[in-house]
Design a protein around this motif. Structure first.
Motif, PDB file in Angstrom:
ATOM      1  N   LEU A  60      43.298  -7.092 110.705  1.00 38.33           N
ATOM      2  CA  LEU A  60      43.872  -5.679 110.593  1.00 38.33           C
ATOM      3  C   LEU A  60      45.327  -5.710 111.491  1.00 38.33           C
ATOM      4  N   SER A  61      45.545  -7.621 111.916  1.00 38.73           N
ATOM      5  CA  SER A  61      46.430  -7.109 112.315  1.00 38.73           C
ATOM      6  C   SER A  61      48.033  -7.059 111.296  1.00 38.73           C
ATOM      7  N   ASP A  62      47.052  -7.528 109.757  1.00 40.40           N
ATOM      8  CA  ASP A  62      48.726  -7.520 109.168  1.00 40.40           C
ATOM      9  C   ASP A  62      48.334  -6.508 108.471  1.00 40.40           C
ATOM     10  N   ILE A  63      47.493  -5.785 108.383  1.00 44.80           N
ATOM     11  CA  ILE A  63      47.586  -4.484 108.122  1.00 44.80           C
ATOM     12  C   ILE A  63      48.308  -3.396 108.681  1.00 44.80           C
ATOM     13  N   LEU A  64      48.615  -3.540 110.759  1.00 40.72           N
ATOM     14  CA  LEU A  64      49.307  -2.749 111.228  1.00 40.72           C
ATOM     15  C   LEU A  64      50.742  -3.479 110.828  1.00 40.72           C
ATOM     16  N   GLN A  65      51.050  -5.286 110.840  1.00 39.29           N
ATOM     17  CA  GLN A  65      52.205  -5.329 110.951  1.00 39.29           C
ATOM     18  C   GLN A  65      52.560  -4.665 109.606  1.00 39.29           C
ATOM     19  N   ASP A  66      52.084  -4.326 108.876  1.00 41.78           N
ATOM     20  CA  ASP A  66      52.776  -3.891 107.633  1.00 41.78           C
ATOM     21  C   ASP A  66      53.425  -2.306 107.604  1.00 41.78           C
ATOM     22  N   ALA A  67      52.353  -1.306 108.835  1.00 44.07           N
ATOM     23  CA  ALA A  67      52.989  -0.246 109.134  1.00 44.07           C
ATOM     24  C   ALA A  67      54.030   0.486 109.893  1.00 44.07           C
ATOM     25  N   GLU A  68      54.002  -0.910 110.601  1.00 45.63           N
ATOM     26  CA  GLU A  68      55.444  -0.875 111.593  1.00 45.63           C
ATOM     27  C   GLU A  68      56.269  -1.572 111.279  1.00 45.63           C
ATOM     28  N   THR A  69      56.564  -1.639 109.276  1.00 45.51           N
ATOM     29  CA  THR A  69      57.543  -1.930 108.601  1.00 45.51           C
ATOM     30  C   THR A  69      58.048  -0.682 108.847  1.00 45.51           C
ATOM     31  N   LEU A  70      59.511  -0.887 107.993  1.00 45.26           N
ATOM     32  CA  LEU A  70      60.288   0.693 108.268  1.00 45.26           C
ATOM     33  C   LEU A  70      60.667   0.879 106.579  1.00 45.26           C
ATOM     34  N   PRO A  71      59.930   1.653 106.051  1.00 47.24           N
ATOM     35  CA  PRO A  71      60.490   2.446 104.160  1.00 47.24           C
ATOM     36  C   PRO A  71      61.554   1.868 104.248  1.00 47.24           C
ATOM     37  N   PHE A  72      61.534   1.447 102.568  1.00 46.13           N
ATOM     38  CA  PHE A  72      62.583   0.909 102.166  1.00 46.13           C
ATOM     39  C   PHE A  72      62.786   1.816 101.201  1.00 46.13           C
ATOM     40  N   MET A  73      64.374   2.047 102.228  1.00 46.48           N
ATOM     41  CA  MET A  73      65.537   3.287 100.292  1.00 46.48           C
ATOM     42  C   MET A  73      64.583   4.646 100.426  1.00 46.48           C
ATOM     43  N   GLY A  74      63.502   5.032 101.639  1.00 46.46           N
ATOM     44  CA  GLY A  74      63.226   6.217 102.217  1.00 46.46           C
ATOM     45  C   GLY A  74      62.609   6.652 102.888  1.00 46.46           C
ATOM     46  N   GLU A  75      62.388   7.677 103.259  1.00 44.94           N
ATOM     47  CA  GLU A  75      62.211   8.205 104.675  1.00 44.94           C
ATOM     48  C   GLU A  75      61.027   8.261 105.467  1.00 44.94           C
ATOM     49  N   HIS A  76      59.755   7.568 104.813  1.00 46.22           N
ATOM     50  CA  HIS A  76      58.085   7.767 105.390  1.00 46.22           C
ATOM     51  C   HIS A  76      57.629   6.527 104.592  1.00 46.22           C
ATOM     52  N   ARG A  77      56.371   5.941 104.951  1.00 47.01           N
ATOM     53  CA  ARG A  77      55.810   4.680 104.234  1.00 47.01           C
ATOM     54  C   ARG A  77      54.315   5.326 104.703  1.00 47.01           C
TER      55      ARG A  77
END
Length: 346
Positions: A60-77
């Motif tokens: 879950l920690s790795d999943i949340l780390q990804d969720a906190e990453t800014l979107p790349f060349m877009g507005e949403h993740r």
């Protein structure tokens, strides 16, 4: 939160930071996830801004780390976490650690640029857990339960409209009786019928009769329905038709056993005050199938159903060991089932 309300908000670009999807109706859940992908993420950058994880394989920690990453060349993740077993009362299916405190911390200030979707096919969340209570307060929690009765028929009518055709309530009911209540199969049949009638056309009884495919399970279900209704001649005719199409008698026998086992289960559970939904969960069947099974079981006593299941077990052994003609065994069983029904009705 009602599913239709969540869909409406997403189409209006009102994305929630966290969604929780739970329930056994996987077809509707997959449709919701497809909608989220289409509406939330620019298709040109979907590979960069959509992540899908299995919580039994990724912490879950790795999943949340990804969720906190800014979107790349877009507005949403969009981050989808499947098999979120930590929201239920089930034990972890693997050694992957899930840290509920990490998700609790994430929920304090989830990034607006990410939508995290936690999914489990469990019917209920474990409301004793602090994490679940927090999610119920701060996330969009959407149940995906099996559709039944009016909700199921209304869904069929919406799907027909989606494919630019129309179907009325009596025909929706007929389609369920013929095809069953599994949404994935119904969707394919509705699309086929809509293509046949053409844009703006109406799906009629005759078109359903001529074109809608009946599964072997539905054939067996309908055959036993004829026995329960006291129509032995029709039941035998349906049996002959099934064997003409090359169906293996042993397979038919196993489906008879499955159906009569369900009849016995609902015959035993109904007097104890369980609802159709509760019984469906206990015997792992769709509520619509349980409803029809209750109607059929009324024509048989509990002793008769036990006797028929014993006959099926004996016939299975005799068929597989070559001690009996398979076709004759099926004919005799249908006759015996009719006799048990007649004895119960006296």
């Amino acid at each position: 939160m009602p599913l239709l309300s969540a869909i409406r908000e997403i189409r209006q670009k009102q994305y929630a930071p966290v969604y929780v999807l739970h329930g056994p109706e996987s077809f509707l859940a997959e449709e919701f996830l497809s909608l989220a992908r289409r509406e939330m993420i620019d298709p040109d950058f979907s590979d960069l801004n959509i992540s899908v994880y299995d919580c039994t394989e990724t912490s879950l920690s790795d999943i949340l780390q990804d969720a906190e990453t800014l979107p790349f060349m877009g507005e949403h993740r969009l981050v989808i976490a499947r098999q979120a077993y930590f929201l239920t009362g089930s034990k972890p299916p693997s050694k992957v650690e899930s840290d509920p405190d990490a998700l609790l911390g994430y929920m304090q200030n989830p990034p607006a640029y990410t939508s995290l979707i936690l999914q489990t096919e469990a019917e209920k969340l474990d409301e004793r857990k602090k994490l679940v209570k927090t999610l119920q307060q701060k996330a969009k929690v959407i149940p995906f339960m099996y559709l039944k009765d009016g909700d199921l028929y209304a869904w069929i009518e919406r799907q027909a409209d989606k494919y630019r055709a129309s179907i009325q309530r009596p025909q929706s009911m007929k389609l369920v009786e013929r095809v069953g209540s599994e949404l994935r199969l119904l969707d394919k049949e509705i699309e086929k019928l809509a293509i046949f009638v053409g844009e703006g056309g109406t799906i009629t009884d005759q078109i359903i009769e001529d074109l809608a495919a009946r599964t072997l399970e539905q054939d067996v279900f309908a055959l036993i329905e004829q026995v329960a209704s006291g129509r032995l001649d029709r039941a035998l005719r349906m049996l002959y038709d099934s064997m003409k199409t090359g169906e293996e008698p042993i397979k038919l026998l196993s489906l008879f056993a499955r159906q009569f086992r369900m009849l016995l289960q609902v015959r035993q559970l109904a007097p104890r005050g369980y609802s159709q939904q509760q019984m469906a969960g206990m015997i792992k069947m769709h509520p619509y199938a349980v409803k029809k099974a209750m109607e059929q079981a009324r024509h048989f006593s509990e002793d008769s159903l036990k006797k028929l299941l014993l006959i099926l077990a004996e016939d299975d052994f005799r068929m597989k060991s070559g001690q009996v003609d398979k076709r004759l065994a099926l004919e005799l069983f249908i006759t015996r089932a009719y006799e048990e029904r007649s004895r119960t009705s006296r």
